[in-house]
Write an enzyme that holds these catalytic residues in place. Sequence first.
Site, PDB file in Angstrom:
ATOM      1  N   THR A   1       0.860  -1.182   0.000  1.00 47.18           N
ATOM      2  CA  THR A   1       0.000   0.000   0.000  1.00 47.18           C
ATOM      3  C   THR A   1       0.895   1.230   0.000  1.00 47.18           C
ATOM      4  OG1 THR A   1      -1.861  -1.065   1.093  1.00 47.18           O
ATOM      5  CG2 THR A   1      -1.702   1.317   1.330  1.00 47.18           C
TER       6      THR A   1
ATOM      7  N   LYS B   1      -7.571   1.991  -2.911  1.00 44.98           N
ATOM      8  CA  LYS B   1      -7.246   1.601  -1.536  1.00 44.98           C
ATOM      9  C   LYS B   1      -7.288   2.828  -0.624  1.00 44.98           C
ATOM     10  CE  LYS B   1      -5.537  -1.010   1.888  1.00 44.98           C
ATOM     11  NZ  LYS B   1      -4.251  -1.681   2.070  1.00 44.98           N
TER      12      LYS B   1
ATOM     13  N   LYS C   1      -0.387   4.940   9.041  1.00 49.60           N
ATOM     14  CA  LYS C   1       0.547   4.981   7.912  1.00 49.60           C
ATOM     15  C   LYS C   1      -0.230   5.182   6.592  1.00 49.60           C
ATOM     16  CE  LYS C   1       2.981   1.875   4.889  1.00 49.60           C
ATOM     17  NZ  LYS C   1       2.103   1.045   4.097  1.00 49.60           N
TER      18      LYS C   1
END
Lengths: 296, 296
Positions: B93, B168, B236
């Site tokens: 990611t 995402k 994050k």
Amino acid sequence: MSTGFIGLGAMGLPMAANLQRHGLLHSVWNRSAEKAAAFAREHQCLHAQTPEALATECDVIVLCVSADQDVLDLCRQISGSLRAGALVIDCSTVAAQTAREAAALLENNSIAFLDCPVSGGTEGAVNGTLAIMVGGEESAYRRALPVLKAIGGRISHLGPSGAGQASKATNQIMVAGINQAVTEAMAFAKAQGLPLEDLIDLLGAGAAGCWFLSHRGPNMVNGEYPLGFKVELHQKDLGICREMAAGMGIKLPVVEMTMLHYQRLLDEGYRDEDISSLFRIKEQMFAQNGKRDDKQ
Amino acid sequence: MSTGFIGLGAMGLPMAANLQRHGLLHSVWNRSAEKAAAFAREHQCLHAQTPEALATECDVIVLCVSADQDVLDLCRQISGSLRAGALVIDCSTVAAQTAREAAALLENNSIAFLDCPVSGGTEGAVNGTLAIMVGGEESAYRRALPVLKAIGGRISHLGPSGAGQASKATNQIMVAGINQAVTEAMAFAKAQGLPLEDLIDLLGAGAAGCWFLSHRGPNMVNGEYPLGFKVELHQKDLGICREMAAGMGIKLPVVEMTMLHYQRLLDEGYRDEDISSLFRIKEQMFAQNGKRDDKQ
């Protein structure tokens, strides 16, 4: 059980009609008399000339009005006319503290009070499938059930006086936050050029899955925000949540942010749109920056 | 199809194991060599001594690493060793821009790149049921499908390079907002003394209904936040969303608010809890005021 109904608004009118259909409605009163007279003619019930007149003839009074002050004023007005053992069911959305005050006020005359805010919109009111969140004494709740079942589908007794309103406030806070979540994410996705319909399907199947994304996401794709639940009404309800939080000495960040954004929608003339039109504000965030970029 | 796997972390390890189960895994490489050696022994595949060595032997390379820089460094490192026509599938990611840079970098050597971030957690990785959001060229996507089907349940091709990462990011923004919505409303309900289990049922059936309320609401009732999805990792990912938004010149209010709240959780030592422990911060809002009231 002889029931009187006060407040024939967008919600109250179909709720009263459902009571009549179940043979429970005796008479109605409404601030604007014409509406009550028309309803009484159409539904073959009595049109009381005053709240007091209605109160003398009924065992149960259902209120469905707009403002906290209306609830308290009406309870004061009818408390002398109701017989001991009567029951007041308030389906308005007001502060939990208002519900507790109304209950205390009527208790002096041995009249029971239940706060019974509803959710499910005008569609739920018409179909008699409203969710009803009840606060008040267990015995009063049991007595109220035939009336509540005539107007609602899912009925939950959640605690003493005020618990119904506090539960409704909880729902309105959660819906505000979910609206923020879905509209901000969808505006981001649109600015990134993603296929929004595919995302609604994909994200709806995972940890971001929610009723609001599935049912209101398509509004954002189409740029149209049919009702649903009006921005103006959610703003009013969030004002109640804000006051309840202030009563505990705190500010709710999601509520504060949403009220700010809704105020922009109201200022821009979108008060009658569904609350998913918050997407307009989130889109503006990106569009305004785009303009700024052009000038550079 | 001979596949090499780089990055045997909490997600990568079970994903590589699923590739091996489907007969697709040739070799693995990991920054800490011991982990790769142990995996290779257990799953009877080769342990490449360098990413370059792995690249020379494979048609497809899957990356599953932590940081944007790792993805770019690895792509540079292997680009000279991969044969023309090879395919790099990045399941990390990272930012959409990083995916576009990696794709451009490999395109010079006629190597295809797909950004394929996943969601569904370690449970989804173990069971091979991850949702995979794919960005990149259609032809590369079609070639990648056997590999993607070995690790994922729901696979969606959402556009050109970067579209997988942007999708995402959209998911992570939405989950952050829904977390805000549910925890703020539930903390309000708790402060109001409402029965939280009943509310989870009731509100879950209406306009506030969401996966997060049904699956994480009970954590808030119990005051325990088992994984799930770590606060540290969502923080994050939200940092990536913030940078992507900054790239469009804007701040996302839900993301900013959530990062602020998560930072408090991290400072208080809750980095390994599920993100629903945001409820702790919302409860503190009410508790801190309670203390202030005592002093008055």
